[in-house]
Design a protein around this motif. Structure first.
Motif, PDB file in Angstrom:
ATOM      1  N   GLY A 117       0.814  -1.208   0.000  1.00 13.42           N
ATOM      2  CA  GLY A 117       0.000   0.000   0.000  1.00 13.42           C
ATOM      3  C   GLY A 117       0.852   1.265   0.000  1.00 13.42           C
ATOM      4  O   GLY A 117       0.553   2.227  -0.728  1.00 13.42           O
ATOM      5  N   SER A 118       1.927   1.276   0.785  1.00 14.28           N
ATOM      6  CA  SER A 118       2.821   2.434   0.821  1.00 14.28           C
ATOM      7  C   SER A 118       3.571   2.598  -0.497  1.00 14.28           C
ATOM      8  O   SER A 118       3.728   3.722  -0.994  1.00 14.28           O
ATOM      9  CB  SER A 118       3.823   2.286   1.973  1.00 14.28           C
ATOM     10  OG  SER A 118       3.156   2.241   3.213  1.00 14.28           O
ATOM     11  N   LEU A 119       4.025   1.487  -1.079  1.00 16.80           N
ATOM     12  CA  LEU A 119       4.726   1.553  -2.354  1.00 16.80           C
ATOM     13  C   LEU A 119       3.817   2.069  -3.462  1.00 16.80           C
ATOM     14  O   LEU A 119       4.224   2.893  -4.293  1.00 16.80           O
ATOM     15  CB  LEU A 119       5.270   0.169  -2.728  1.00 16.80           C
ATOM     16  CG  LEU A 119       6.394  -0.389  -1.864  1.00 16.80           C
ATOM     17  CD1 LEU A 119       6.746  -1.806  -2.295  1.00 16.80           C
ATOM     18  CD2 LEU A 119       7.626   0.502  -1.946  1.00 16.80           C
ATOM     19  N   TYR A 120       2.575   1.606  -3.460  1.00 11.71           N
ATOM     20  CA  TYR A 120       1.645   2.031  -4.492  1.00 11.71           C
ATOM     21  C   TYR A 120       1.273   3.507  -4.328  1.00 11.71           C
ATOM     22  O   TYR A 120       1.043   4.207  -5.320  1.00 11.71           O
ATOM     23  CB  TYR A 120       0.393   1.161  -4.464  1.00 11.71           C
ATOM     24  CG  TYR A 120      -0.055   0.754  -5.845  1.00 11.71           C
ATOM     25  CD1 TYR A 120       0.599  -0.277  -6.517  1.00 11.71           C
ATOM     26  CD2 TYR A 120      -1.091   1.395  -6.493  1.00 11.71           C
ATOM     27  CE1 TYR A 120       0.204  -0.658  -7.781  1.00 11.71           C
ATOM     28  CE2 TYR A 120      -1.490   1.024  -7.759  1.00 11.71           C
ATOM     29  CZ  TYR A 120      -0.840  -0.002  -8.399  1.00 11.71           C
ATOM     30  OH  TYR A 120      -1.219  -0.371  -9.658  1.00 11.71           O
ATOM     31  N   TYR A 121       1.221   3.959  -3.091  1.00 10.57           N
ATOM     32  CA  TYR A 121       0.967   5.387  -2.850  1.00 10.57           C
ATOM     33  C   TYR A 121       2.089   6.229  -3.456  1.00 10.57           C
ATOM     34  O   TYR A 121       1.829   7.240  -4.128  1.00 10.57           O
ATOM     35  CB  TYR A 121       0.855   5.640  -1.354  1.00 10.57           C
ATOM     36  CG  TYR A 121       0.845   7.105  -0.990  1.00 10.57           C
ATOM     37  CD1 TYR A 121      -0.279   7.890  -1.230  1.00 10.57           C
ATOM     38  CD2 TYR A 121       1.962   7.703  -0.423  1.00 10.57           C
ATOM     39  CE1 TYR A 121      -0.286   9.240  -0.911  1.00 10.57           C
ATOM     40  CE2 TYR A 121       1.959   9.046  -0.093  1.00 10.57           C
ATOM     41  CZ  TYR A 121       0.844   9.811  -0.337  1.00 10.57           C
ATOM     42  OH  TYR A 121       0.838  11.151  -0.016  1.00 10.57           O
ATOM     43  N   ASN A 122       3.347   5.820  -3.244  1.00 15.63           N
ATOM     44  CA  ASN A 122       4.477   6.542  -3.817  1.00 15.63           C
ATOM     45  C   ASN A 122       4.496   6.431  -5.340  1.00 15.63           C
ATOM     46  O   ASN A 122       4.892   7.380  -6.038  1.00 15.63           O
ATOM     47  CB  ASN A 122       5.788   6.003  -3.239  1.00 15.63           C
ATOM     48  CG  ASN A 122       5.957   6.366  -1.778  1.00 15.63           C
ATOM     49  OD1 ASN A 122       5.543   7.441  -1.344  1.00 15.63           O
ATOM     50  ND2 ASN A 122       6.560   5.478  -1.003  1.00 15.63           N
TER      51      ASN A 122
END
Length: 282
Positions: A117-122
C-alpha cells in the motif's frame, strides 16, 4: 563485504583501549573487523505480492477442504435450517481448528499488504507529478491519498472480521464486514479512476483495464450477495445462502486479484536492505 574499514584497538598496562585504524591488536594477536557494506538483502516486489496473495488464498482453500470433509454439518448449518450446499467464508473460518490457520495467515500477510500500500501510494504520487494540467493533477493527488487510506481501512476491517467471528459476536462481525465491503469497492473505484487521469501526458497505468473489470465483477458480486442474503434472512429460501456464499467467494477472489496486479505495474522493483558505504559503526 569488505574489510577496509577495520579498527585497531591496543591495550596497555592500565587496561585503556585506543581506537587506531584497521585491526584489533590484543596481546600480539591481530583480529580483523568486518564492516558490512553494500547490499545485505533484497527481495523482488513480485515475491512479496505473491506471498501476500497466497497466504490468505492458501488458508481459505485449506479451511474449505478440511471443513467440508470433517465438519460438514457445522459449516452448512443456518438459522433457517434450510438446504445449503456451499458454506460461507465466515462459516469455514469460524470453526476450530481452521480459525487458527486462517488467523495466523491473515496476521502474516498484513505486513506485505501494508508495504504494498505504501509503495503504491508513492507510485501514484510519482506518476501524478508528471501530469501537466493542475486541476487533474490535484484530483489525481487526492485520489491517490484516498487509495492509501481506503487500503488501511480495508486491512483493519479484514483483520476485524478475521478475529471477531460470526459465531463469537455476529452483530460486530456483520458491521465490520459491511465496512470491509464498502472500503474494498471504494478502493477499487479510486484506483481505477486515478489510473485514467493524465494519460495524455504520462504513461497509462498498465493494470487499469484489469482494475475496472475487477471493480465491476466486485459490484455484481456485492449486489448478488445483498440480494441472496435478504432472501435467506427474511424469506428463508432454500439454496439462498448457497448463492450468497458463491457471491462472497467471487468478491474475495476479485479482491485478492486486485491486490495482486501490482506486480504488473511495478514488475522489476525490489525491496533492498543496504548499508551506506560511508557509514561508520560507533
Amino acid at each position: 563485504m569488505g574489510n577496509d574499514a577495520q579498527v585497531e584497538i591496543t591495550t596497555n598496562s592500565n587496561n585503556r583501549v585506543t581506537d587506531r585504524t584497521n585491526e584489533i591488536n590484543i596481546t600480539n594477536r591481530t583480529v580483523a573487523i568486518l564492516d558490512y557494506k553494500g547490499l545485505l538483502w533484497s527481495c523482488s516486489l513480485r515475491k512479496i505480492c505473491l506471498t501476500a496473495l497466497w497466504l490468505p488464498l492458501g488458508a481459505l482453500m485449506f479451511c474449505y477442504v478440511t471443513a467440508s470433509i470433517f465438519q460438514a454439518d457445522d459449516i452448512h448449518e443456518t438459522h433457517c435450517r434450510v438446504y445449503n450446499v456451499v458454506p460461507s467464508i465466515s462459516a469455514i473460518t469460524g470453526i476450530s481448528p481452521q480459525r487458527y490457520v486462517w488467523r495466523i495467515c491473515i496476521a502474516y500477510h498484513l505486513g506485505p499488504r501494508l508495504l504494498i500500500g505504501s509503495l503504491y501510494y508513492n507510485y501514484h504520487r510519482e506518476r501524478t507529478s508528471y501530469i501537466t494540467e493542475e486541476r487533474m493533477r490535484n484530483l489525481a493527488t487526492k485520489l491517490g491519498e484516498a487509495c492509501y487510506w481506503l487500503n488501511l481501512i480495508e486491512l483493519f476491517a479484514l483483520t476485524g472480521v478475521t478475529y471477531v467471528s460470526n459465531r463469537e459476536n455476529y452483530f460486530i462481525h456483520e458491521k465490520i464486514f459491511i465496512v470491509f465491503m464498502i472500503a474494498t469497492l471504494l478502493h477499487m473505484l479510486c484506483r481505477a479512476r486515478v489510473g485514467c487521469i493524465g494519460n495524455d501526458s504520462v504513461e497509462p497505468v498498465r493494470t487499469n483495464k484489469i482494475v475496472w473489470i475487477l471493480f465491476f465483477v466486485a459490484i455484481a458480486a456485492t449486489l448478488g450477495l445483498i440480494f441472496f442474503f435478504l432472501r435467506h434472512r427474511l424469506l428463508c429460501r432454500p439454496l439462498a445462502f448457497t448463492w450468497f456464499s458463491v457471491c462472497e467467494y467471487i468478491l474475495a477472489t476479485a479482491n485478492m486479484a486486485f491486490h495482486a496486479v501490482v506486480v504488473r505495474d511495478l514488475p522489476v522493483h525490489e525491496l533492498q536492505v543496504i548499508c551506506p558505504p560511508h557509514h561508520k559503526t560507533k
